[in-house]
Scaffold this motif. Sequence first.
Motif, PDB file in Angstrom:
ATOM      1  N   ALA A  77       0.809  -1.217   0.000  1.00 45.79           N
ATOM      2  CA  ALA A  77       0.000   0.000   0.000  1.00 45.79           C
ATOM      3  C   ALA A  77       0.844   1.270   0.000  1.00 45.79           C
ATOM      4  O   ALA A  77       0.472   2.276  -0.610  1.00 45.79           O
ATOM      5  N   ARG A  78       1.990   1.209   0.662  1.00 47.01           N
ATOM      6  CA  ARG A  78       2.814   2.419   0.777  1.00 47.01           C
ATOM      7  C   ARG A  78       3.316   2.855  -0.601  1.00 47.01           C
ATOM      8  O   ARG A  78       3.940   2.076  -1.328  1.00 47.01           O
ATOM      9  N   GLY A  79       3.018   4.083  -0.955  1.00 48.94           N
ATOM     10  CA  GLY A  79       3.461   4.606  -2.239  1.00 48.94           C
ATOM     11  C   GLY A  79       2.637   4.133  -3.422  1.00 48.94           C
ATOM     12  O   GLY A  79       2.981   4.428  -4.564  1.00 48.94           O
ATOM     13  N   THR A  80       1.567   3.407  -3.168  1.00 47.10           N
ATOM     14  CA  THR A  80       0.712   2.916  -4.248  1.00 47.10           C
ATOM     15  C   THR A  80      -0.499   3.825  -4.387  1.00 47.10           C
ATOM     16  O   THR A  80      -1.274   3.991  -3.439  1.00 47.10           O
ATOM     17  N   ASP A  81      -0.667   4.395  -5.564  1.00 46.34           N
ATOM     18  CA  ASP A  81      -1.802   5.281  -5.800  1.00 46.34           C
ATOM     19  C   ASP A  81      -3.025   4.525  -6.283  1.00 46.34           C
ATOM     20  O   ASP A  81      -4.155   4.986  -6.101  1.00 46.34           O
ATOM     21  N   ALA A  82      -2.810   3.364  -6.910  1.00 44.87           N
ATOM     22  CA  ALA A  82      -3.944   2.603  -7.426  1.00 44.87           C
ATOM     23  C   ALA A  82      -3.541   1.164  -7.694  1.00 44.87           C
ATOM     24  O   ALA A  82      -2.369   0.845  -7.873  1.00 44.87           O
ATOM     25  N   ILE A  83      -4.560   0.308  -7.737  1.00 43.80           N
ATOM     26  CA  ILE A  83      -4.410  -1.089  -8.138  1.00 43.80           C
ATOM     27  C   ILE A  83      -5.249  -1.274  -9.393  1.00 43.80           C
ATOM     28  O   ILE A  83      -6.407  -0.860  -9.445  1.00 43.80           O
ATOM     29  N   SER A  84      -4.665  -1.904 -10.406  1.00 49.78           N
ATOM     30  CA  SER A  84      -5.378  -2.062 -11.667  1.00 49.78           C
ATOM     31  C   SER A  84      -6.246  -3.311 -11.657  1.00 49.78           C
ATOM     32  O   SER A  84      -6.104  -4.197 -10.797  1.00 49.78           O
ATOM     33  N   PHE A  85      -7.134  -3.395 -12.643  1.00 48.93           N
ATOM     34  CA  PHE A  85      -8.054  -4.528 -12.768  1.00 48.93           C
ATOM     35  C   PHE A  85      -8.450  -4.644 -14.232  1.00 48.93           C
ATOM     36  O   PHE A  85      -8.631  -3.628 -14.914  1.00 48.93           O
TER      37      PHE A  85
END
Length: 514
Positions: free
Chosen positions: A249-257
Amino acid sequence: MKAFRPAILALGILAAFPAFAQVNVTVDAGKPGATINKNVYGQFAEHLGTGIYEGMWVGPESKIPNTKGWRNDVVKALKELHVPLVRWPGGCFADEYHWRDGIGARNKRPVKVNTNWGGVPESNAVGTHEFFDLVEMLGADAYVNGNLGTGTPQEMAEWIEYMTSEGDSSLAQLRAKNGHPKPFKVDYFAVGNETWGCGGNMRPEYYADLYKHYTTFMKAPKERLPKFIASGGHDDDTTWTDVLSREAARGTDAISFHYYTLPTGVWERKGAAVGFPESEWFSTMASTLRMDDHIKRNVAVLDKNDPQKKIGFYVDEWGTWYDVEAGTNPGFLFQRNTIRDAVVAALNFNIFHQYADRVRMTNIAQMVNVLQAMIITDKDRMLLTPTYYAFQMYVPFQDATSLPVALSNNATYAVNGRGVPGISASAARGKDGKTYVALVNTNPHDATDVVLNVAGRSVNGVRGQVLTADAMDAHNTFERKDAVKPAPFSAAAAGGKLTIKVPAKSVMVVAVEG
């Protein structure tokens, strides 16, 4: 090719459609929701078939009118679509793309084999500089997909430095030597693509560690640091969203799908793009509406692991996927685009709007000549598809404020004992202050009467556009480019009640007049 008539409708012709049901649609303008990020209407351009080469890029020496190698007619059409963002260079192609192959003199760039898509030569004529020429011409945000599959942390870190650094950096000087002294504006950067499949066949836990490893070394000046996107899951799987939102999660702006609409649900025989039976019209509607459940389940995971809503959920590949057109290279993924595709696109838009607080970007696959394309070209010819017009009609929803919509007494479109909602609706307050309502009729045969109410205000009428056609597979051709295109629509209230007749298999976007 199946015969069809142009979808040019006057109000008098609309009145001839038989009513299927009377549906109540109520918009609560007093309870504004999240902003619908303009990038929900993002596009995707992969090195695949003629999606870039020939379809968009012809080179500066081409007789086809172009600017810096990009076709003028295609760029003009995309600008009229208000394309907000472009994802490049893939897709599966991204994890075999080495950015240094695409810089410097084009006649000295190495020619590789595109092993993912048709085994054809990849000239590397379109590289970093050419891509940024395109997004700058479009006024769009840039979404670059990095090579995790065959690349290294050093290669990815140096690409970020090449694009964003300035001053005495050797890579900044190399970029200047190649024609761009100022840093590029990289808005989004993804670390790999489909790492569960073509991007490496990884476990989510293994990818989470790699993601943290790579992003540790991806640095840029604060004002030019892109938003980082982790490669997430697909279809029914929420495991990737769960693992990545906990472990990376740290430094992650988004998760793709990723989710594609297949009429049959079988990859080996997906179904035809034209000439299909009504059973496949229905199954396509049912399949694409599963997007709602996929997003809902993943958002529930994010709400548990990230209650502050720092992490976005980006559906950066979606659209229809049919069997390829007979006689074309199977690796080029060329398919016809019909009114069915426009209805599918609009259904997805309405779903994305419901989750505007998490779904802040989506990318349809793809812009030109590939899968559910906006534009089809053949040498110097170009035509716009029904999907193009669906995107164009929904432009007022870009950066609009979502508004709650309630449907009651909804119609049901049923085939062989299975049913889907007959009407889909969405509403928003546009940047111009107007209230916009989108209505989609999934029934290919019957019109539906919709009674529209806007809570807290009187409604005198609506004015906008409607897109429909006579045949389920009606599509534009080079001989009949305007066979399927939007027509003006308006309706006035009578006796304090506004009833809108929504034609069969149609997409409608209207502004409320009060």
